[in-house]
Scaffold this motif. Structure first.
Motif, PDB file in Angstrom:
ATOM      1  N   ASN A 119       4.502  -5.718  39.217  1.00 19.37           N
ATOM      2  CA  ASN A 119       4.765  -4.283  39.030  1.00 19.37           C
ATOM      3  C   ASN A 119       4.747  -3.531  40.361  1.00 19.37           C
ATOM      4  N   THR A 120       5.330  -4.155  41.380  1.00 21.91           N
ATOM      5  CA  THR A 120       5.329  -3.572  42.719  1.00 21.91           C
ATOM      6  C   THR A 120       6.748  -3.513  43.265  1.00 21.91           C
ATOM      7  N   ILE A 121       7.078  -2.401  43.935  1.00 17.51           N
ATOM      8  CA  ILE A 121       8.322  -2.309  44.682  1.00 17.51           C
ATOM      9  C   ILE A 121       7.971  -2.147  46.157  1.00 17.51           C
ATOM     10  N   GLU A 122       8.858  -2.676  47.032  1.00 20.10           N
ATOM     11  CA  GLU A 122       8.538  -2.739  48.459  1.00 20.10           C
ATOM     12  C   GLU A 122       9.779  -2.397  49.283  1.00 20.10           C
ATOM     13  N   THR A 123       9.573  -1.745  50.406  1.00 20.15           N
ATOM     14  CA  THR A 123      10.683  -1.442  51.313  1.00 20.15           C
ATOM     15  C   THR A 123      10.985  -2.652  52.200  1.00 20.15           C
TER      16      THR A 123
ATOM     17  N   LEU B  39       0.833   5.224  38.470  1.00 22.20           N
ATOM     18  CA  LEU B  39       1.406   5.159  39.815  1.00 22.20           C
ATOM     19  C   LEU B  39       0.309   5.025  40.860  1.00 22.20           C
ATOM     20  N   SER B  40       0.508   4.072  41.777  1.00 23.81           N
ATOM     21  CA  SER B  40      -0.396   3.889  42.912  1.00 23.81           C
ATOM     22  C   SER B  40       0.449   3.670  44.162  1.00 23.81           C
ATOM     23  N   GLY B  41       0.348   4.581  45.098  1.00 22.86           N
ATOM     24  CA  GLY B  41       1.134   4.423  46.323  1.00 22.86           C
ATOM     25  C   GLY B  41       1.450   5.759  46.946  1.00 22.86           C
ATOM     26  N   PRO B  42       2.036   5.694  48.155  1.00 19.49           N
ATOM     27  CA  PRO B  42       2.483   4.496  48.881  1.00 19.49           C
ATOM     28  C   PRO B  42       1.335   3.824  49.640  1.00 19.49           C
ATOM     29  N   ILE B  43       1.539   2.534  49.943  1.00 19.16           N
ATOM     30  CA  ILE B  43       0.549   1.735  50.660  1.00 19.16           C
ATOM     31  C   ILE B  43       1.267   1.008  51.799  1.00 19.16           C
ATOM     32  N   LEU B  44       0.703   1.067  52.984  1.00 21.38           N
ATOM     33  CA  LEU B  44       1.269   0.317  54.115  1.00 21.38           C
ATOM     34  C   LEU B  44       0.809  -1.142  54.042  1.00 21.38           C
TER      35      LEU B  44
ATOM     36  N   PHE C 150       8.554  10.688  49.252  1.00 13.01           N
ATOM     37  CA  PHE C 150       9.555  10.082  48.375  1.00 13.01           C
ATOM     38  C   PHE C 150       9.541  10.830  47.047  1.00 13.01           C
ATOM     39  N   THR C 151      10.612  10.689  46.291  1.00 16.02           N
ATOM     40  CA  THR C 151      10.701  11.269  44.953  1.00 16.02           C
ATOM     41  C   THR C 151      10.991  10.159  43.949  1.00 16.02           C
ATOM     42  N   MET C 152      10.567  10.385  42.726  1.00 16.51           N
ATOM     43  CA  MET C 152      10.689   9.353  41.705  1.00 16.51           C
ATOM     44  C   MET C 152      10.947  10.032  40.359  1.00 16.51           C
ATOM     45  N   LYS C 153      11.912   9.530  39.630  1.00 16.24           N
ATOM     46  CA  LYS C 153      12.190  10.000  38.273  1.00 16.24           C
ATOM     47  C   LYS C 153      11.972   8.825  37.331  1.00 16.24           C
ATOM     48  N   VAL C 154      11.127   9.010  36.329  1.00 17.37           N
ATOM     49  CA  VAL C 154      10.743   7.878  35.487  1.00 17.37           C
ATOM     50  C   VAL C 154      10.615   8.312  34.038  1.00 17.37           C
ATOM     51  N   ASN C 155      11.122   7.462  33.144  1.00 14.20           N
ATOM     52  CA  ASN C 155      10.924   7.647  31.706  1.00 14.20           C
ATOM     53  C   ASN C 155       9.592   7.018  31.301  1.00 14.20           C
ATOM     54  N   GLY C 156       8.862   7.700  30.444  1.00 13.04           N
ATOM     55  CA  GLY C 156       7.581   7.154  30.010  1.00 13.04           C
ATOM     56  C   GLY C 156       7.189   7.653  28.638  1.00 13.04           C
ATOM     57  N   SER C 157       6.042   7.203  28.189  1.00 14.67           N
ATOM     58  CA  SER C 157       5.491   7.622  26.906  1.00 14.67           C
ATOM     59  C   SER C 157       3.972   7.536  26.979  1.00 14.67           C
ATOM     60  N   GLU C 158       3.332   8.223  26.087  1.00 12.67           N
ATOM     61  CA  GLU C 158       1.876   8.205  25.924  1.00 12.67           C
ATOM     62  C   GLU C 158       1.137   8.928  27.049  1.00 12.67           C
ATOM     63  N   SER C 159       1.286   8.477  28.307  1.00 10.85           N
ATOM     64  CA  SER C 159       0.485   9.109  29.358  1.00 10.85           C
ATOM     65  C   SER C 159       1.120   8.928  30.731  1.00 10.85           C
ATOM     66  N   LEU C 160       0.690   9.794  31.647  1.00 11.51           N
ATOM     67  CA  LEU C 160       1.067   9.722  33.058  1.00 11.51           C
ATOM     68  C   LEU C 160      -0.220   9.782  33.877  1.00 11.51           C
ATOM     69  N   LYS C 161      -0.467   8.724  34.694  1.00 11.27           N
ATOM     70  CA  LYS C 161      -1.716   8.642  35.439  1.00 11.27           C
ATOM     71  C   LYS C 161      -1.440   8.252  36.894  1.00 11.27           C
ATOM     72  N   PHE C 162      -2.393   8.608  37.755  1.00 15.55           N
ATOM     73  CA  PHE C 162      -2.298   8.299  39.180  1.00 15.55           C
ATOM     74  C   PHE C 162      -3.616   7.703  39.655  1.00 15.55           C
TER      75      PHE C 162
ATOM     76  N   THR D  15       3.529   0.451  40.234  1.00 15.28           N
ATOM     77  CA  THR D  15       3.692   1.247  39.021  1.00 15.28           C
ATOM     78  C   THR D  15       3.683   0.338  37.809  1.00 15.28           C
ATOM     79  N   SER D  16       3.172   0.842  36.717  1.00 16.42           N
ATOM     80  CA  SER D  16       3.101   0.040  35.493  1.00 16.42           C
ATOM     81  C   SER D  16       4.415   0.028  34.736  1.00 16.42           C
ATOM     82  N   ASN D  17       5.395   0.796  35.186  1.00 14.31           N
ATOM     83  CA  ASN D  17       6.588   1.008  34.372  1.00 14.31           C
ATOM     84  C   ASN D  17       7.858   0.935  35.219  1.00 14.31           C
ATOM     85  N   LEU D  18       8.168  -0.259  35.723  1.00 12.24           N
ATOM     86  CA  LEU D  18       9.395  -0.439  36.498  1.00 12.24           C
ATOM     87  C   LEU D  18      10.633  -0.179  35.640  1.00 12.24           C
ATOM     88  N   LYS D  19      10.550  -0.542  34.362  1.00 11.26           N
ATOM     89  CA  LYS D  19      11.701  -0.384  33.482  1.00 11.26           C
ATOM     90  C   LYS D  19      12.112   1.072  33.344  1.00 11.26           C
TER      91      LYS D  19
END
Length: 450
Positions: free
Chosen positions: A198-202, A65-70, A220-232, A167-171
């Motif tokens: 791999n970017t979402i925008e307002t 995850l990288s953000g938010p960015i103006l 903002f809040t985010m709920k995401v399914n993942g595997s292996e690792s979680l990085k920022f 984010t690397s994991n939009l799915k």
């Protein structure tokens, strides 16, 4: 020719050197099926990774995850001298060009709760550890001032400013993400563009506080399914991250480690916090025209399985040469002491039985625990070799000696592969003791019988 053949056969049966040469040759021959077994273990482990990747691909891969960015559009101007044939003079034409600036937050606070599924996802005999992460992000942007870049206030397109999250994991995203910026709620949508992969925008911020000199809050809040690792990626001037999980075996990975004293790992999960300042990483807080890939600065946690069955089987197979060699050596010493002749074919049968231990181990461990597989495989091979040596050596003394020696050797190897820090130390001491026993047992052998 017949007397020479009988003489050679007699030399093989009576000469200690000849028997040692034969046993040594057979040992290297037995390395061929042992290598096939190692290849089988590698292939099965590779197949496991393929299946896990397929499972993870459907649930959600690594989360970065990288953000938010103006995202701030602004105008630049290019002047060009153009010749006008009608008037036969040059005129200056000004072309307006729209570029984008990207502004990172001053303060970035991330709180993540990572929960692994109670039952791992399975396909056939393979399973994968996956998780769902609830991430809460808040912080503040600085007021926008690009005067140091020769971009006047009036050239900023204020009604087109938007917010990006990479984010690397939009799915894997499992909620509708809405960013609260300066009191306004902004829905986010993905963009189909190579520049914003791999970017979402307002949508554009309708009431951006362009005249304000105060910090601009966001959350903002985010709920995401993942595997292996979680990085920022630490894009804030000051980035604070906390992570809690019910997983018991984290591997802290990336460019930054958790703060000293913040790591708490138990059988019920782990907790950790990070604090990263701008001076700790080598990039600025604003970029113009193009947003770079900052993946190399990411940090976080991997959710690992410490040692799976294939890794344990592979480590066990690495001791195969030692097990086969020492077992054949025990038979050779018994042969020299007892004067009982053991045919090369019988040595081959014993060696193949030892190799079968590894195929039994890997096949059983795929359907049960490694401990149960190890006990069943070793007990099977011990029983087979003990009964076979009973038929060869006549009596119970030497077969029981072989059974005890082989059982001790398998037990010793099991202990070694369970250790991590002290595996080399315990292995070295064990081998030293084995060598001492062999030297003691062979001290009274008459080596003059050649």
């Amino acid at each position: 020719m017949e007397p020479k053949k009988q003489k050679f056969t007699s030399w093989l049966k009576t000469s200690i050197t000849a028997r040692m040469i034969v046993v040594g040759f057979l040992l290297f021959v037995l390395l061929i099926p042992l290598e096939f077994v190692k290849t089988l273990i590698t292939e099965r482990a590779y197949r496991q990774q393929e299946v896990i990747q397929e499972i993870n691909g459907k649930w959600g891969n690594e989360v970065l995850l990288s953000g938010p960015i103006l995202k701030i559009p602004y105008k630049t101007y290019r002047e060009e001298k153009v010749y006008i044939p009608e008037t036969k003079v040059f005129e200056i034409k000004t072309e307006e060009i729209i570029n984008n600036a990207y502004l990172f937050p001053d303060d970035l606070n991330i709180v993540s709760k990572v929960t692994t599924k109670e039952e791992p996802l399975k396909r056939s005999i393979y399973e994968s550890v996956v998780f769902t992460s609830e991430i809460a992000v808040d912080g503040s942007f600085p007021s926008i001032d690009f005067s140091s870049k020769d971009i006047p206030h009036k050239d900023i397109i204020w009604d087109k400013i938007s917010v990006l999250i990479k984010t690397s994991n939009l799915k894997g995203i499992r909620n509708t993400i809405e960013v609260n910026l300066a009191g306004e709620t902004l829905a986010m949508t993905p963009k189909y563009s190579q520049a914003y992969l791999n970017t979402i925008e307002t949508q554009s911020v309708s009431n951006f506080p362009k005249e304000s000199t105060e910090m601009i809050p966001f959350s903002f809040t985010m709920k995401v399914n993942g595997s292996e690792s979680l990085k920022f990626i630490p894009i804030g001037k000051e980035t604070d991250v906390s992570m809690t999980s019910n997983w018991h075996s984290p591997s802290f990975d990336g460019n930054f480690l958790p703060d000293d004293g913040s790591r708490e790992i138990t059988k019920d999960g782990f907790k950790s916090t990070w604090k990263v300042l701008q001076i700790n990483r080598q990039f600025q807080q604003e970029f113009f025209n193009e947003l770079p890939d900052l993946t190399e600065f990411a940090f976080g946690s991997k959710l690992i399985i410490p040692i799976d069955e294939y890794q344990k089987s592979e480590r066990t197979a690495k001791y195969g040469f030692m097990v086969i060699g020492l077992t054949l050596l025990v038979f050779l010493l018994i042969q020299l002491v007892s004067k009982i002749y053991i045919h090369p074919f019988q040595y081959i049968m014993i060696g193949l039985a030892l190799v079968m231990f590894y195929t039994l181990l890997i096949s059983i461990s795929e359907h049960s625990s490694f401990f149960k597989a190890y006990v069943i495989a070793s007990a099977s091979v011990l029983g087979l070799i003990t009964l076979y040596s009973r038929a060869i050596l006549k009596g119970f003394k030497f077969p029981l000696l072989i059974c005890g020696s082989l059982a001790s050797l398998y037990g010793f190897i099991y202990v070694i592969i369970q250790l991590e820090k002290y595996a080399l130390l315990v292995g070295s001491i064990g081998l030293f003791i084995i060598l001492a026993i062999i030297m003691f047992a062979s001290r009274k052998i008459d080596w003059g019988n050649e």
